[in-house]
Design an enzyme around this catalytic site. Structure first.
Site, PDB file in Angstrom:
ATOM      1  N   GLU A   1       0.782  -1.060   0.099  1.00 62.84           N
ATOM      2  CA  GLU A   1       0.043  -0.059  -0.035  1.00 62.84           C
ATOM      3  C   GLU A   1       0.828   1.207  -0.045  1.00 62.84           C
ATOM      4  OE1 GLU A   1      -3.816  -1.988   0.007  1.00 62.84           O
ATOM      5  OE2 GLU A   1      -3.068   0.051  -0.633  1.00 62.84           O
TER       6      GLU A   1
ATOM      7  N   ARG B   1       0.471   3.738  -3.457  1.00 59.19           N
ATOM      8  CA  ARG B   1       0.031   5.078  -2.927  1.00 59.19           C
ATOM      9  C   ARG B   1       1.244   6.148  -2.530  1.00 59.19           C
ATOM     10  NH1 ARG B   1      -5.561   3.923   0.381  1.00 59.19           N
ATOM     11  NH2 ARG B   1      -5.599   1.712   0.080  1.00 59.19           N
TER      12      ARG B   1
ATOM     13  N   ASP C   1      -5.257  -9.893  -8.091  1.00 57.08           N
ATOM     14  CA  ASP C   1      -5.699  -9.050  -9.395  1.00 57.08           C
ATOM     15  C   ASP C   1      -4.483  -8.334  -9.973  1.00 57.08           C
ATOM     16  OD1 ASP C   1      -5.417  -7.919  -6.859  1.00 57.08           O
ATOM     17  OD2 ASP C   1      -7.125  -6.241  -7.307  1.00 57.08           O
TER      18      ASP C   1
ATOM     19  N   GLU D   1     -12.185   0.731 -10.185  1.00 58.08           N
ATOM     20  CA  GLU D   1     -12.076  -0.099 -11.312  1.00 58.08           C
ATOM     21  C   GLU D   1     -12.879  -0.168 -12.405  1.00 58.08           C
ATOM     22  OE1 GLU D   1     -10.195  -1.373  -7.689  1.00 58.08           O
ATOM     23  OE2 GLU D   1     -12.289  -1.232  -7.919  1.00 58.08           O
TER      24      GLU D   1
ATOM     25  N   THR E   1      -1.205   0.460 -10.324  1.00 57.61           N
ATOM     26  CA  THR E   1      -2.365   0.139  -9.943  1.00 57.61           C
ATOM     27  C   THR E   1      -3.347   1.133  -9.057  1.00 57.61           C
ATOM     28  OG1 THR E   1      -3.465  -1.967  -9.289  1.00 57.61           O
ATOM     29  CG2 THR E   1      -1.746  -1.104  -7.734  1.00 57.61           C
TER      30      THR E   1
END
Length: 703
Positions: free
Chosen positions: A332, A336, A465, A601, A690
């Site tokens: 994360e 980010r 994913d 998404e 992502t």
């Protein structure tokens, strides 16, 4: 109100003593005959005047009168060019149009959704044989947002919303009612601050309220840079012409307004903290690194929000410090924080952001000090130590294989190969691992042994994913030279087709399910809606054309996950009916799965599909999603909140949390979706991580 009776009528009033009907009728007729011709004419005139006044006072009396026919006038109107209406004028049109895309979210078409918004500026005359639209004097309407309470608004304070399409009883012609209400609104809004918004007037602080749904477009409409041509949605009582009355809506500006509203809440109640809790007007801390602010830096730059960006940069310069005794999640914080800083550096060329990126990147490196070189999930960035979660020695496959874009780019910028070497070793190990099923990977990997664990479960949802996403994107980032990445990506897609791809009943929606120990489960996470965009990106970069076909099929399914919900927002998880379905529904949502976290998404994939196909329906679908966010998740005092129940439009149940990715991803992709500038972050020059942070594609090495 009817006028009072004149004294001339005293002679017509009958006493109670007349109880014989025949005698009463004869007496009335005799009295009438005794009146002079002038008196009778005066009575007729007064009756006619009373009738006219009654019709003017009660417009509902004439709302169902038939429209007169004038074929010659219709033919003449049909040959004329569309006439431009003055700003602020709303024409009264025929209500025949009912099947404009975007009016309804369900399979059956009902009355169009009634939402406040911009008024049409161009009107086309009807092109059918049903008769002309009656000419009426233009009605000047106020188009500021309504401030007074309305019966049509429902929900708890701060979450009141405009009703669905079926909540309004649409009548044929009610212009007088609309004009009366508009006059009241004008009186209330005289002193409100108003700004010009591409030919319309919108209140400066209410720009993110729901605007009209998207509809059919005229040919060539997509050529309007920065604008979108959409069918106008009527106000209560006003119907739309069969020719689809057109209007110009500045959709990118609507996204800016949504961002400003979200930023208002963050700045007011959570400045410098990780996440906003908009309902309770406070904040939540995760890592203590200002996640929302850092995640949104490049979004503000892309949206042109200079003032907000300048404030955020000041905080990064003075207050963002990584010398903290705190555990952060490797995945994360990489996607980010590191990704956000690298992206902002490339967009601004501001050395401050590169320095901060190098600082956090270096502090994350202890995560790779494991026996297997598969990184731990958690790092203490102050102490320089790393460890797995307290309850396991496993990391998820997505966590360890979705940090490559960022660390590879950090090495390219610094010239220090340690970052790229660490993540490339992880990619090499996973590439050679046993335990895959036709390219599909399990969900967990052990950091001690370096082998897959909990084998037998295969999904494209949570925990795996972005592994598939980063296979393709690393190949693109590196100039399409790393064949093993492309090989793994194509092999995985074959596994998806063989084991996970199905069609629902009765509508034959193509979806991606899960495989658990050779048993198929028709369950699809909203997270899987990244796949249409990834497939389309691969097709754009030269992969087989059937990837784009599958992308469009899956995009329709993700769209249906929104429109089949009463709020117009997708659940976190959907279950699909397999043929033969008996209840007539494609999608079922279990109670624990009904929440919506403001995820990006679907709008991410809509952006890719629109960028590559130029089909305006993808913009329209994104516009409907933005309106649903505004109706059901917007908090009046600032910010947006995730909700508990997408099936309950009356009380969706606020969760009191605005994830950082709503600003970092969702609103960014919506803005890019609505922009017609294909050179804005060209997909031939940038690849998005992502978390939607664009990083440059490396130049191809000389052959």
């Amino acid at each position: 109100m009817y006028p009072s009776s004149r004294k001339d009528f005293i002679s017509l009033t009958l006493s109670d003593s007349y109880n014989n009907g025949k005698h009463r009728r004869q007496s009335c007729w005799r009295k009438w005959k005794q009146l002079s011709r002038l008196q009778r004419s005066l009575i007729f005139f007064l009756l006619a005047l009373m009738l006219i006044l009654g019709l003017l006072s009660y417009p509902s009396l004439n709302q169902d009168w038939p429209v007169p026919s004038d074929r010659e006038e219709w033919l003449e109107a049909g040959e004329r060019e569309p006439e431009a209406e003055p700003p602020g004028v709303r024409p009264v049109a025929d209500p025949a149009i009912r099947k404009v895309p975007g009016f309804n979210k369900g399979p059956e078409v009902g009355p169009p959704a009634v939402l406040p918004g911009l008024l049409p500026q161009v009107v086309e005359r009807p092109q059918g044989p049903q008769g002309p639209v009656p000419k009426k004097a233009p009605v000047k309407l106020s188009i500021g947002w309504q401030k007074r309470p309305l019966v049509s608004r429902r929900g708890p304070p701060g979450f009141q919303r405009w009703n669905n399409a079926s909540d309004w009883p649409l009548r044929r012609d009610q212009p007088e009612q609309l004009a009366d209400r508009a006059d009241e609104e004008e009186e209330q809004e005289k002193e409100e601050k108003i700004v010009s918004w591409r030919g319309a007037m919108i209140e400066a602080d209410q720009g993110t309220e729901p605007l009209p749904s998207a509809g059919e477009r005229q040919e060539g409409g997509a050529a309007l840079a920065g604008r979108d041509v959409a069918a106008a949605v009527p106000a209560p009582g006003i119907a739309v012409s069969p020719a689809a009355v057109q209007e110009v809506v500045d959709r990118p500006e609507a996204v800016r307004q949504a961002f400003r509203h979200a930023w208002l809440g963050y700045k007011s109640y959570a400045w410098g903290h990780d996440e906003l809790k908009p309902v309770s007007k406070t904040f939540a801390e995760w890592f203590g690194l200002g996640l929302t602010l850092v995640d949104a830096l490049d979004t503000m730059w892309i949206l042109g929000l200079k003032e907000e960006f300048s404030e955020a940069r000041g905080w990064v310069e003075k207050d963002l410090s990584f010398s903290r005794n705190v555990d952060v999640n490797l995945f994360e914080s990489t996607i980010r924080v590191l990704g956000g800083l690298l992206s902002t550096y490339h967009l601004t060329s501001d050395q401050l952001f590169l320095e901060k990126a190098i600082d956090i990147g270096s502090r994350l490196m202890p995560a790779f000090n494991t026996p297997s070189k598969i990184p731990y999930s958690d790092v203490n960035i102050g102490k320089g130590t790393a460890h797995p979660p307290r309850w396991t020695t496993d990391s998820t496959v997505a966590e360890v294989t979705s940090i490559q874009l960022e660390f590879r780019e950090l090495s390219r910028l610094t010239g220090d190969p340690q970052y790229q070497n660490a993540v490339n070793e992880v990619t090499r190990l996973v590439h050679n691992l046993a335990g895959k099923k036709d390219g599909l990977v399990p969900m967990f990997i052990n950091t001690n042994t370096g082998h897959f664990s909990h084998k037998g479960v295969f999904t494209l949802g949570a925990r795996t994913d972005s592994y598939y996403e980063y296979l393709l994107k690393q190949w693109i980032q590196g100039g399409k030279t790393e064949d093993s990445l492309l090989e793994d990506y194509l092999h995985a897609l074959e596994g998806v087709r063989s084991h996970l791809l199905r069609q629902s009943g009765p509508s034959q929606l193509t979806f991606v399910g899960e495989l658990s120990h050779n048993r198929f489960n028709p369950k699809m996470d909203h997270l899987v809606c990244f796949l249409p965009g990834t497939l389309a990106l691969g097709a754009h970069h030269g992969l087989p054309g059937d990837h784009m076909d599958l992308a469009q099929q899956l995009m329709e399914t993700c769209h249906q996950m929104y429109v089949q919900m009463e709020t117009g927002l997708s659940p976190e998880i959907a279950h699909f009916n397999l043929p033969p379905a008996t209840d007539g529904r494609d999608i079922h949502v279990k109670t624990p799965d009904r929440h919506n976290l403001l995820r990006p998404e679907t709008v991410e994939s809509l952006f890719y599909l629109y960028r590559f196909t130029k089909d305006p329906k993808y913009q329209d679908w994104g516009w409907d999603i933005l309106q649903s966010f505004n109706k059901h998740t917007k908090v009046a005092t600032g910010g947006y909140t995730s909700i508990n129940n997408v099936r309950d439009p009356v009380n969706p149940g606020p969760r009191d949390k605005m994830e950082s990715f709503f600003l970092g991803e969702t609103l960014k992709y919506l803005y890019l979706l609505f922009s017609n500038d294909t050179e804005l972050l060209s997909l031939d020059k940038f690849v998005f991580n992502t978390e939607a942070h664009p990083l440059p594609i490396w130049p191809s090495p000389p052959k």
